[in-house]
Structure formats: structure tokens, C-alpha cells
Design a protein around this motif. Structure first.
Motif, PDB file in Angstrom:
ATOM      1  N   LEU A 107       0.873  -1.171   0.000  1.00 17.84           N
ATOM      2  CA  LEU A 107       0.000   0.000   0.000  1.00 17.84           C
ATOM      3  C   LEU A 107       0.908   1.219   0.000  1.00 17.84           C
ATOM      4  CD1 LEU A 107      -2.650   1.588   0.284  1.00 17.84           C
ATOM      5  CD2 LEU A 107      -2.477   1.261   2.777  1.00 17.84           C
ATOM      6  N   LEU A 108       0.858   1.988  -1.082  1.00 19.85           N
ATOM      7  CA  LEU A 108       1.682   3.182  -1.229  1.00 19.85           C
ATOM      8  C   LEU A 108       0.784   4.403  -1.060  1.00 19.85           C
ATOM      9  CD1 LEU A 108       4.122   4.858  -1.952  1.00 19.85           C
ATOM     10  CD2 LEU A 108       3.849   4.167  -4.335  1.00 19.85           C
ATOM     11  N   CYS A 109       0.957   5.103   0.062  1.00 20.77           N
ATOM     12  CA  CYS A 109       0.108   6.246   0.388  1.00 20.77           C
ATOM     13  C   CYS A 109       0.841   7.559   0.156  1.00 20.77           C
ATOM     14  CB  CYS A 109      -0.318   6.196   1.853  1.00 20.77           C
ATOM     15  SG  CYS A 109      -1.453   4.864   2.251  1.00 20.77           S
ATOM     16  N   GLY A 110       0.148   8.532  -0.393  1.00 18.69           N
ATOM     17  CA  GLY A 110       0.709   9.861  -0.510  1.00 18.69           C
ATOM     18  C   GLY A 110       0.907  10.486   0.860  1.00 18.69           C
ATOM     19  N   SER A 111       1.915  11.309   0.988  1.00 22.60           N
ATOM     20  CA  SER A 111       2.148  12.132   2.168  1.00 22.60           C
ATOM     21  C   SER A 111       2.926  13.345   1.656  1.00 22.60           C
ATOM     22  CB  SER A 111       2.918  11.367   3.246  1.00 22.60           C
ATOM     23  OG  SER A 111       3.013  12.151   4.433  1.00 22.60           O
ATOM     24  N   ALA A 112       3.503  14.128   2.545  1.00 25.78           N
ATOM     25  CA  ALA A 112       4.173  15.353   2.114  1.00 25.78           C
ATOM     26  C   ALA A 112       5.311  15.705   3.045  1.00 25.78           C
ATOM     27  CB  ALA A 112       3.169  16.503   2.046  1.00 25.78           C
ATOM     28  N   ILE A 113       6.274  16.461   2.512  1.00 26.55           N
ATOM     29  CA  ILE A 113       7.389  16.913   3.345  1.00 26.55           C
ATOM     30  C   ILE A 113       6.936  17.962   4.348  1.00 26.55           C
ATOM     31  CG2 ILE A 113       9.142  16.326   1.642  1.00 26.55           C
ATOM     32  CD1 ILE A 113       9.287  19.334   0.947  1.00 26.55           C
ATOM     33  N   GLY A 114       5.683  18.391   4.248  1.00 27.18           N
ATOM     34  CA  GLY A 114       5.119  19.249   5.297  1.00 27.18           C
ATOM     35  C   GLY A 114       5.190  18.595   6.660  1.00 27.18           C
ATOM     36  N   TYR A 115       5.378  17.288   6.689  1.00 31.77           N
ATOM     37  CA  TYR A 115       5.547  16.532   7.940  1.00 31.77           C
ATOM     38  C   TYR A 115       6.634  17.135   8.814  1.00 31.77           C
ATOM     39  CZ  TYR A 115       6.725  12.507  10.928  1.00 31.77           C
ATOM     40  OH  TYR A 115       6.989  11.692  11.996  1.00 31.77           O
ATOM     41  N   TYR A 116       7.697  17.668   8.181  1.00 35.14           N
ATOM     42  CA  TYR A 116       8.868  18.113   8.930  1.00 35.14           C
ATOM     43  C   TYR A 116       8.760  19.546   9.435  1.00 35.14           C
ATOM     44  CZ  TYR A 116      10.765  14.017   6.544  1.00 35.14           C
ATOM     45  OH  TYR A 116      10.969  12.734   6.075  1.00 35.14           O
ATOM     46  N   GLY A 117       7.735  20.287   8.994  1.00 36.28           N
ATOM     47  CA  GLY A 117       7.649  21.686   9.389  1.00 36.28           C
ATOM     48  C   GLY A 117       8.786  22.498   8.795  1.00 36.28           C
ATOM     49  N   ASP A 118       9.062  23.647   9.394  1.00 35.40           N
ATOM     50  CA  ASP A 118      10.140  24.521   8.923  1.00 35.40           C
ATOM     51  C   ASP A 118      11.456  24.022   9.505  1.00 35.40           C
ATOM     52  OD1 ASP A 118      11.915  26.587   8.330  1.00 35.40           O
ATOM     53  OD2 ASP A 118      10.410  28.145   8.626  1.00 35.40           O
ATOM     54  N   THR A 119      12.379  23.599   8.625  1.00 30.47           N
ATOM     55  CA  THR A 119      13.657  23.040   9.091  1.00 30.47           C
ATOM     56  C   THR A 119      14.822  23.991   8.856  1.00 30.47           C
ATOM     57  OG1 THR A 119      14.108  21.922   6.990  1.00 30.47           O
ATOM     58  CG2 THR A 119      12.813  20.719   8.621  1.00 30.47           C
ATOM     59  N   GLY A 120      14.544  25.197   8.375  1.00 27.26           N
ATOM     60  CA  GLY A 120      15.608  26.172   8.162  1.00 27.26           C
ATOM     61  C   GLY A 120      16.640  25.695   7.162  1.00 27.26           C
ATOM     62  N   GLU A 121      17.917  25.906   7.475  1.00 28.32           N
ATOM     63  CA  GLU A 121      18.993  25.494   6.566  1.00 28.32           C
ATOM     64  C   GLU A 121      19.484  24.076   6.849  1.00 28.32           C
ATOM     65  OE1 GLU A 121      22.102  28.359   6.733  1.00 28.32           O
ATOM     66  OE2 GLU A 121      20.898  29.968   5.863  1.00 28.32           O
ATOM     67  N   ARG A 122      18.929  23.440   7.856  1.00 25.45           N
ATOM     68  CA  ARG A 122      19.379  22.106   8.258  1.00 25.45           C
ATOM     69  C   ARG A 122      18.880  21.053   7.264  1.00 25.45           C
ATOM     70  NH1 ARG A 122      16.598  18.663  11.901  1.00 25.45           N
ATOM     71  NH2 ARG A 122      15.200  20.437  12.245  1.00 25.45           N
ATOM     72  N   ALA A 123      19.775  20.259   6.719  1.00 25.12           N
ATOM     73  CA  ALA A 123      19.398  19.171   5.821  1.00 25.12           C
ATOM     74  C   ALA A 123      18.859  18.004   6.644  1.00 25.12           C
ATOM     75  CB  ALA A 123      20.596  18.725   4.990  1.00 25.12           C
ATOM     76  N   ILE A 124      17.720  17.453   6.241  1.00 26.19           N
ATOM     77  CA  ILE A 124      17.096  16.372   6.998  1.00 26.19           C
ATOM     78  C   ILE A 124      16.721  15.235   6.061  1.00 26.19           C
ATOM     79  CG2 ILE A 124      16.183  17.871   8.824  1.00 26.19           C
ATOM     80  CD1 ILE A 124      13.447  17.462   7.187  1.00 26.19           C
ATOM     81  N   ASP A 125      16.607  14.025   6.637  1.00 28.25           N
ATOM     82  CA  ASP A 125      16.112  12.883   5.879  1.00 28.25           C
ATOM     83  C   ASP A 125      14.939  12.264   6.630  1.00 28.25           C
ATOM     84  OD1 ASP A 125      17.215  11.412   7.976  1.00 28.25           O
ATOM     85  OD2 ASP A 125      18.961  10.751   6.808  1.00 28.25           O
ATOM     86  N   GLU A 126      14.601  11.025   6.292  1.00 32.01           N
ATOM     87  CA  GLU A 126      13.413  10.389   6.867  1.00 32.01           C
ATOM     88  C   GLU A 126      13.506  10.141   8.368  1.00 32.01           C
ATOM     89  OE1 GLU A 126      13.544   9.170   2.493  1.00 32.01           O
ATOM     90  OE2 GLU A 126      15.005   9.344   4.130  1.00 32.01           O
ATOM     91  N   SER A 127      14.701  10.244   8.928  1.00 38.91           N
ATOM     92  CA  SER A 127      14.862  10.012  10.369  1.00 38.91           C
ATOM     93  C   SER A 127      14.467  11.232  11.206  1.00 38.91           C
ATOM     94  CB  SER A 127      16.311   9.631  10.686  1.00 38.91           C
ATOM     95  OG  SER A 127      17.193  10.706  10.378  1.00 38.91           O
ATOM     96  N   ALA A 128      14.211  12.376  10.564  1.00 39.79           N
ATOM     97  CA  ALA A 128      13.899  13.610  11.293  1.00 39.79           C
ATOM     98  C   ALA A 128      12.525  13.510  11.950  1.00 39.79           C
ATOM     99  CB  ALA A 128      13.941  14.807  10.347  1.00 39.79           C
ATOM    100  N   PRO A 129      12.351  14.151  13.110  1.00 41.94           N
ATOM    101  CA  PRO A 129      11.060  14.118  13.804  1.00 41.94           C
ATOM    102  C   PRO A 129      10.046  15.027  13.117  1.00 41.94           C
ATOM    103  CG  PRO A 129      12.570  15.574  14.948  1.00 41.94           C
ATOM    104  CD  PRO A 129      13.366  14.927  13.847  1.00 41.94           C
ATOM    105  N   PRO A 130       8.759  14.901  13.473  1.00 46.31           N
ATOM    106  CA  PRO A 130       7.752  15.790  12.894  1.00 46.31           C
ATOM    107  C   PRO A 130       7.940  17.220  13.382  1.00 46.31           C
ATOM    108  CG  PRO A 130       6.791  14.452  14.630  1.00 46.31           C
ATOM    109  CD  PRO A 130       8.168  13.917  14.389  1.00 46.31           C
ATOM    110  N   GLY A 131       7.490  18.155  12.556  1.00 48.79           N
ATOM    111  CA  GLY A 131       7.589  19.558  12.923  1.00 48.79           C
ATOM    112  C   GLY A 131       6.305  20.068  13.548  1.00 48.79           C
ATOM    113  N   ASP A 132       6.157  21.390  13.533  1.00 49.89           N
ATOM    114  CA  ASP A 132       4.986  22.040  14.116  1.00 49.89           C
ATOM    115  C   ASP A 132       4.168  22.708  13.016  1.00 49.89           C
ATOM    116  OD1 ASP A 132       5.801  21.455  16.793  1.00 49.89           O
ATOM    117  OD2 ASP A 132       7.252  23.102  16.652  1.00 49.89           O
ATOM    118  N   GLY A 133       2.912  22.956  13.318  1.00 47.05           N
ATOM    119  CA  GLY A 133       2.055  23.662  12.379  1.00 47.05           C
ATOM    120  C   GLY A 133       0.960  22.779  11.822  1.00 47.05           C
ATOM    121  N   PHE A 134       0.027  23.404  11.119  1.00 46.71           N
ATOM    122  CA  PHE A 134      -1.137  22.692  10.599  1.00 46.71           C
ATOM    123  C   PHE A 134      -0.765  21.547   9.678  1.00 46.71           C
ATOM    124  CE2 PHE A 134      -4.210  22.437   7.014  1.00 46.71           C
ATOM    125  CZ  PHE A 134      -5.234  21.785   7.691  1.00 46.71           C
TER     126      PHE A 134
END
Length: 297
Positions: A107-134
Motif C-alpha cells: 500500500l503506497l500512500c501519498g504524504s508530504a514533506i510538510g511533515y517536517y515543518g520549517d527546518t531552516g537550513e538544516r538538511a534532513i532525511d526520513e529520520s527527522a522528527p515531525p515539525g509544528d504547524g497545521f
């Protein structure tokens, strides 16, 4: 392969279906009305209903349906539609595939990088925690709604998609006409990172996920070289041969977009670590590659 697809009329879904049919895969479309053909299955995400019998024999289910994030101003009613279209729809599809005697392999579900919230200049991958915001909150609920499929032992993948570069829709679909008129420019400071992906690479990555057994859980679908909005602006001007002298200040963006302006100005420097580690090769790794590809007939 026999593959069921929700959101098959959308920007990404329609491109995926065309690609699958060209390679002679069997595609079953989930439609929000009574089915009229053998390749259609009725579903209603608002009622959390899926005609599960129509999914029998499918090797994979690709769930891409959801209300457009940037299609309307974010009233409370539309924010509810954004959330419900994703969470209720995903729960319905996950429960349907979990109920089958012989469920699909993936089962391949759509999602979005909005998961991470604002990460600034920091490069992140799938191990990053969720961010804040709607949007970050919506993405967390969206992915959690697939739990019935996970619990049933179905390989479940969340395709955290970035900004798809296309003239036909999405955020970039709004940029092209503005830049073609010579009215394009950076948003705010222009220092915020944009994690993009060409439409062709998006489709190729989805198909790669379907057949790559080790890919599970979140997978970032973004090009390997995220760039700043300032760099995007320069490339659009270069490729389209137009000036890019305009600047949209944050207050003006907030007037135009409301609450969504905060996300338009946020920075997400996302790396597709799992895709790269699994051997996926991008056809359009740079933003110039992606923009030029979008302009081809």
C-alpha cells in the motif's frame, strides 16, 4: 501487475496511470460514484467507504487522493476538508485492503514533506522528527491512518512528496505563468529552501517503490539537491529568458494567501536518503533539469 489507484485524475495520479498503462500494467481506478466500467471501483472517503471486493486480486494499491493544499484560502472549513480528505480517505483504503483474504503486497500512500515543518537550513532525511504547524499535524494523522494495513502485515509506504515541478498543476503550475509574463521574483528573503522533484521523477520514484521490497514507512520524494527560493527564481528567469526583478514581501503574501503564506515562506531542505540508498537514479537531479523537463511538450 494489477494496481489500484485513488486520485487518478490529479496531477500525479494521472501521470502515474499513463505510465503504468504504457507498460501494459492493469490499472483499477477508485472513483467517487457508482462504477461504470470493469476498471473502476466505487469509493467515498467522506463516508469511509470502499468497495473492497473491487480490490481483490490487486498486487498494489496507490492512494494519492486529497484536497489541494494551495487551491483555496485556508478557512477553518477548508482546513477541515484538507485534513478529512487525507485522514478519512487513508483510513478507508487501509481498512479495505486489510479486510481482503489475499491483500495486496504493498500500500503506497501519498504524504508530504510538510511533515517536517520549517527546518531552516538544516538538511534532513526520513529520520527527522515531525515539525509544528497545521500541515505537520495533518501529515502525522494522515500517515497514522494507514495503521490497519500495517497491522495486517502489508508493506506500507508513505511517499513524502516535495514541490512537483510541472506546468499542469501544483505550486509550480502557478509559478510558470507569472514568470513567463516577466513578473516572477523571489518570495520574501528568498533564503528558504525548496525541496522539489520533477513530475517524471515523481512517477518513476512511485514505481520504484512499488517493486522495491526493502522500502517501507516514510520515503522522501524530493530531488537530491534542494535549492533556495532565490536560486529557483534565478533558474526560472534563465530558462524562460525573463527578468526576475519582482519581490513579494511577506505582508503581501499573507494578504494574498492568508495562513498558507507561512508555509510558502517556510524552509525545508529535505534529502531523499531512502530512495538514494535503494539505488534510485534521478533523471532530473537539479532544479534547472526539472524546469526544462516541465517545459517540454
Amino acid at each position: 501487475m494489477r494496481i489500484a489507484v485513488t486520485g487518478s485524475s490529479g496531477l500525479i495520479g494521472s501521470a502515474l496511470v499513463r505510465s503504468l498503462l504504457r507498460d501494459r500494467h492493469e490499472v483499477v481506478r477508485l472513483v467517487r460514484r457508482p462504477s461504470r466500467a470493469e476498471d473502476e471501483v466505487e469509493w467515498d472517503p467522506k463516508r469511509q467507504y470502499v468497495d473492497a471486493a473491487g480490490l481483490a486480486g490487486c498486487d498494489a494499491v496507490v492512494h494519492l487522493a486529497g484536497a489541494g493544499v494551495g487551491d483555496h484560502r485556508w478557512t477553518e472549513a477548508y482546513k477541515k476538508e484538507i485534513r478529512d480528505s487525507r485522514v478519512l480517505g487513508t483510513a478507508a483504503v487501509a481498512e479495505a485492503v486489510a479486510s481482503l483474504g489475499t491483500p495486496p503486497r504493498v500500500l503506497l500512500c501519498g504524504s508530504a514533506i510538510g511533515y517536517y515543518g520549517d527546518t531552516g537550513e538544516r538538511a534532513i532525511d526520513e529520520s527527522a522528527p515531525p515539525g509544528d504547524g497545521f500541515l505537520a499535524d495533518v501529515c502525522q494523522e494522515w500517515e497514522a491512518a494507514a495503521a490497519p494495513a500495517v497491522e495486517a502485515g502489508i508493506r506500507t509506504v508513505h511517499a513524502r512528496t516535495g514541490l512537483v515541478v510541472s506546468q499542469k498543476g501544483g505550486a509550480w503550475g502557478r509559478l510558470f505563468p507569472v514568470f513567463k509574463l516577466g513578473l516572477g521574483g523571489r518570495l520574501g528573503s528568498g533564503r528558504q529552501y525548496w525541496s522539489f522533484i520533477s513530475l517524471a521523477d515523481q512517477v518513476a520514484a512511485l514505481r520504484h517503490i512499488l517493486v522495491t521490497e526493502e522500502l517501507t514507512g516514510p520515503v522522501n520524494l524530493t530531488a537530491p539537491e534542494p535549492v533556495t527560493n532565490r536560486e529557483v527564481t534565478a533558474v526560472m528567469g534563465k530558462v524562460l529568458h525573463r527578468p526576475t526583478l519582482m519581490t513579494v514581501p511577506p505582508p503581501a503574501l499573507r494578504v494574498a494567501l492568508g495562513e498558507f503564506a507561512q508555509d510558502a515562506l517556510s524552509s525545508q531542505r529535505v534529502i531523499p536518503r531512502k530512495l538514494l540508498d535503494s539505488g534510485f537514479a534521478f533523471e532530473h537531479p537539479t532544479v534547472e533539469d526539472a524546469v526544462r523537463a516541465a517545459l517540454r511538450p
